[in-house]
Design a protein around this motif. Structure first.
Motif, PDB file in Angstrom:
ATOM      1  N   ALA A   1       0.822  -1.210   0.000  1.00 31.52           N
ATOM      2  CA  ALA A   1       0.000   0.000   0.000  1.00 31.52           C
ATOM      3  C   ALA A   1       0.856   1.260   0.000  1.00 31.52           C
ATOM      4  O   ALA A   1       0.600   2.202  -0.772  1.00 31.52           O
ATOM      5  CB  ALA A   1      -0.941  -0.014   1.192  1.00 31.52           C
ATOM      6  N   GLN A   2       1.876   1.307   0.857  1.00 29.82           N
ATOM      7  CA  GLN A   2       2.711   2.514   0.877  1.00 29.82           C
ATOM      8  C   GLN A   2       3.538   2.655  -0.394  1.00 29.82           C
ATOM      9  O   GLN A   2       3.971   3.743  -0.745  1.00 29.82           O
ATOM     10  CB  GLN A   2       3.600   2.536   2.131  1.00 29.82           C
ATOM     11  CG  GLN A   2       4.618   1.425   2.246  1.00 29.82           C
ATOM     12  CD  GLN A   2       5.912   1.709   1.528  1.00 29.82           C
ATOM     13  OE1 GLN A   2       6.322   2.858   1.427  1.00 29.82           O
ATOM     14  NE2 GLN A   2       6.558   0.660   1.018  1.00 29.82           N
TER      15      GLN A   2
ATOM     16  N   ASP B   1      -4.161  -2.162  16.648  1.00 30.45           N
ATOM     17  CA  ASP B   1      -2.715  -2.132  16.453  1.00 30.45           C
ATOM     18  C   ASP B   1      -2.298  -2.560  15.052  1.00 30.45           C
ATOM     19  O   ASP B   1      -1.246  -2.148  14.566  1.00 30.45           O
ATOM     20  CB  ASP B   1      -2.019  -3.010  17.494  1.00 30.45           C
ATOM     21  CG  ASP B   1      -1.984  -2.353  18.868  1.00 30.45           C
ATOM     22  OD1 ASP B   1      -2.696  -1.355  19.067  1.00 30.45           O
ATOM     23  OD2 ASP B   1      -1.248  -2.843  19.754  1.00 30.45           O
ATOM     24  N   GLN B   2      -3.119  -3.373  14.410  1.00 27.20           N
ATOM     25  CA  GLN B   2      -2.803  -3.782  13.039  1.00 27.20           C
ATOM     26  C   GLN B   2      -2.742  -2.568  12.124  1.00 27.20           C
ATOM     27  O   GLN B   2      -1.906  -2.500  11.225  1.00 27.20           O
ATOM     28  CB  GLN B   2      -3.851  -4.776  12.542  1.00 27.20           C
ATOM     29  CG  GLN B   2      -3.525  -5.401  11.183  1.00 27.20           C
ATOM     30  CD  GLN B   2      -4.608  -6.355  10.724  1.00 27.20           C
ATOM     31  OE1 GLN B   2      -5.765  -5.974  10.574  1.00 27.20           O
ATOM     32  NE2 GLN B   2      -4.234  -7.612  10.516  1.00 27.20           N
ATOM     33  N   GLY B   3      -3.643  -1.611  12.344  1.00 26.90           N
ATOM     34  CA  GLY B   3      -3.670  -0.423  11.505  1.00 26.90           C
ATOM     35  C   GLY B   3      -2.811   0.720  12.005  1.00 26.90           C
ATOM     36  O   GLY B   3      -2.181   1.432  11.221  1.00 26.90           O
ATOM     37  N   HIS B   4      -2.772   0.893  13.322  1.00 29.74           N
ATOM     38  CA  HIS B   4      -2.028   2.028  13.888  1.00 29.74           C
ATOM     39  C   HIS B   4      -0.515   1.859  13.768  1.00 29.74           C
ATOM     40  O   HIS B   4       0.207   2.832  13.541  1.00 29.74           O
ATOM     41  CB  HIS B   4      -2.397   2.215  15.359  1.00 29.74           C
ATOM     42  CG  HIS B   4      -3.685   2.942  15.578  1.00 29.74           C
ATOM     43  ND1 HIS B   4      -4.889   2.479  15.099  1.00 29.74           N
ATOM     44  CD2 HIS B   4      -3.965   4.109  16.231  1.00 29.74           C
ATOM     45  CE1 HIS B   4      -5.847   3.318  15.446  1.00 29.74           C
ATOM     46  NE2 HIS B   4      -5.318   4.311  16.123  1.00 29.74           N
ATOM     47  N   GLY B   5      -0.031   0.643  13.959  1.00 36.27           N
ATOM     48  CA  GLY B   5       1.417   0.418  13.960  1.00 36.27           C
ATOM     49  C   GLY B   5       2.105   0.914  12.699  1.00 36.27           C
ATOM     50  O   GLY B   5       3.062   1.708  12.775  1.00 36.27           O
ATOM     51  N   PRO B   6       1.674   0.489  11.512  1.00 33.66           N
ATOM     52  CA  PRO B   6       2.349   0.934  10.288  1.00 33.66           C
ATOM     53  C   PRO B   6       2.299   2.447  10.082  1.00 33.66           C
ATOM     54  O   PRO B   6       3.279   3.050   9.632  1.00 33.66           O
ATOM     55  CB  PRO B   6       1.570   0.202   9.187  1.00 33.66           C
ATOM     56  CG  PRO B   6       1.033  -1.019   9.856  1.00 33.66           C
ATOM     57  CD  PRO B   6       0.684  -0.579  11.246  1.00 33.66           C
TER      58      PRO B   6
ATOM     59  N   VAL C   1       4.848   4.045  12.454  1.00 34.75           N
ATOM     60  CA  VAL C   1       6.227   3.797  12.026  1.00 34.75           C
ATOM     61  C   VAL C   1       6.633   4.811  10.961  1.00 34.75           C
ATOM     62  O   VAL C   1       7.789   5.249  10.915  1.00 34.75           O
ATOM     63  CB  VAL C   1       6.371   2.351  11.496  1.00 34.75           C
ATOM     64  CG1 VAL C   1       7.672   2.182  10.725  1.00 34.75           C
ATOM     65  CG2 VAL C   1       6.355   1.359  12.666  1.00 34.75           C
ATOM     66  N   LEU C   2       5.675   5.216  10.132  1.00 39.26           N
ATOM     67  CA  LEU C   2       5.970   6.191   9.079  1.00 39.26           C
ATOM     68  C   LEU C   2       6.160   7.602   9.629  1.00 39.26           C
ATOM     69  O   LEU C   2       6.619   8.482   8.914  1.00 39.26           O
ATOM     70  CB  LEU C   2       4.851   6.191   8.037  1.00 39.26           C
ATOM     71  CG  LEU C   2       4.744   4.928   7.180  1.00 39.26           C
ATOM     72  CD1 LEU C   2       3.508   4.987   6.292  1.00 39.26           C
ATOM     73  CD2 LEU C   2       5.991   4.725   6.343  1.00 39.26           C
ATOM     74  N   GLY C   3       5.789   7.826  10.896  1.00 41.84           N
ATOM     75  CA  GLY C   3       6.039   9.129  11.507  1.00 41.84           C
ATOM     76  C   GLY C   3       4.818   9.720  12.159  1.00 41.84           C
ATOM     77  O   GLY C   3       3.814   9.971  11.487  1.00 41.84           O
TER      78      GLY C   3
END
Length: 331
Positions: free
Chosen positions: A256-257, A270-275, A278-280
């Motif tokens: 996706a990114q 956490d599945q959605g928030h973590g990534p 991490v990107l900032g």
């Protein structure tokens, strides 16, 4: 050209960094060129924040029933005057929790009556909110209840990744129980509608699995993907929505990114928030999808550990304001 949207900015928990990130963000001249920002909170907390930041700021008190006007160099505030001047920084208090609820309630009232065009929220503290007598998991659930919204979801947006959630502020075991085909389908539909309204043609949506490797055909888990996700994806596909899944989350977020998908449907918090984080943290924005009003927020907490020290990073609040301005009705 349409009128400038009026953005109501709620102060959140004043014992945290909310007042500071608001004052610092409203040093941006461009925000005033593109919108009319109005703070809903306590004027004395804004003044205290400007002193901490060593900024010369004019706080303009306005009545919630008056015409909302302001100009660069002043911060207009609907002053609810709920907190003591000596409210301690960095401490959970029922007073700050109750005040944070009232700021939001007032902003929702103003939005429902058409007085403001969008709401941008500074962070609140859930423990303080509960101590103040308001037992909600967070902003999203308050907004949903006070706008009588049943079908809604939390969306996180950053420059490289957008994520929408099937479940959010519940424990993992409860989240898995709550996931069902109807809910997954509704979130896919919300994702499609949100992207389409923002100008994305035929948006591509990727749906996470629940288990490692999205279950790998029954190797992991107890058939959750087949029971809870696949029927929803198939229904959305039959309606012409460009959606794929369930896909392994560990590779889906990378894809996706990279640009393969316009949005990811995450199954739990956490599945959605973590990534995204991490990107900032400074780039992340929280958007509540499905409400009758626009609501954006910073994607970070109250940061009690640095509150009152004048070292806050306002970039997430600036991005949240930018998103509110972009999404708000202009006519």
């Amino acid at each position: 050209m349409g009128k400038k949207p009026i953005i109501g900015i709620t102060m959140g928990d004043a014992a945290g960094v909310g007042p500071e990130i608001i004052v610092k963000s409203l040093q941006s001249k461009r925000i005033y060129e593109e919108s009319t920002p109005i703070v809903v909170g306590d004027a004395k907390m804004l003044k205290r924040a400007s002193d901490v930041l060593n900024l010369d700021v004019t706080i303009k008190l306005i009545d919630k029933n008056s015409m909302f006007e302001t100009q660069y160099g002043e911060i207009a505030c609907v002053d609810l005057d709920l907190l003591p001047e000596d409210l301690p920084y960095g401490q959970v208090s029922k007073e700050a929790g109750h005040a944070a609820f009232e700021y939001l309630r007032t902003a929702i009232e103003l939005a429902n009556s058409g007085r403001i065009d969008a709401i941008c929220t500074a962070p609140l503290n859930k423990e303080a909110l509960h101590k103040g007598g308001h037992v909600y998991p967070g902003h999203t659930e308050i907004l949903a209840e006070l706008t009588n919204t049943k079908d809604f979801s939390m969306m996180l947006a950053s420059p490289k990744l957008k994520v929408i959630h099937v479940t959010t502020h519940v424990g993992l075991l409860d989240a898995i129980k709550m996931i069902n085909p109807d809910r997954v389908y509704n979130v896919i539909r919300l994702a499609h509608e949100t992207l389409s309204k923002s100008g994305v043609t035929n948006p591509k949506i990727g749906v996470c699995g629940i288990n490692p490797h999205a279950g790998e055909n029954g190797l992991f888990g107890y058939g959750e993907e087949e029971e809870k996700i696949i029927p929803a994806v198939q229904k959305a596909m039959n309606e012409g929505i460009h959606v794929e899944g369930p896909l392994p989350a560990d590779t889906l977020f990378f894809r996706a990114q990279r640009g393969d998908f316009d949005m990811v449907v995450a199954m739990y918090h956490d599945q959605g928030h973590g990534p995204i984080k991490v990107l900032g943290l400074e780039a992340g924005v929280n958007i509540t999808v499905g409400l009758p009003i626009i609501r954006t927020s910073v994607d970070h907490g109250t940061a009690f550990d640095i509150a009152g020290k004048g070292i806050v990073d306002e970039r997430s609040m600036l991005e949240a304001l930018n998103q509110a301005i972009a999404l708000a009705p202009k006519n």
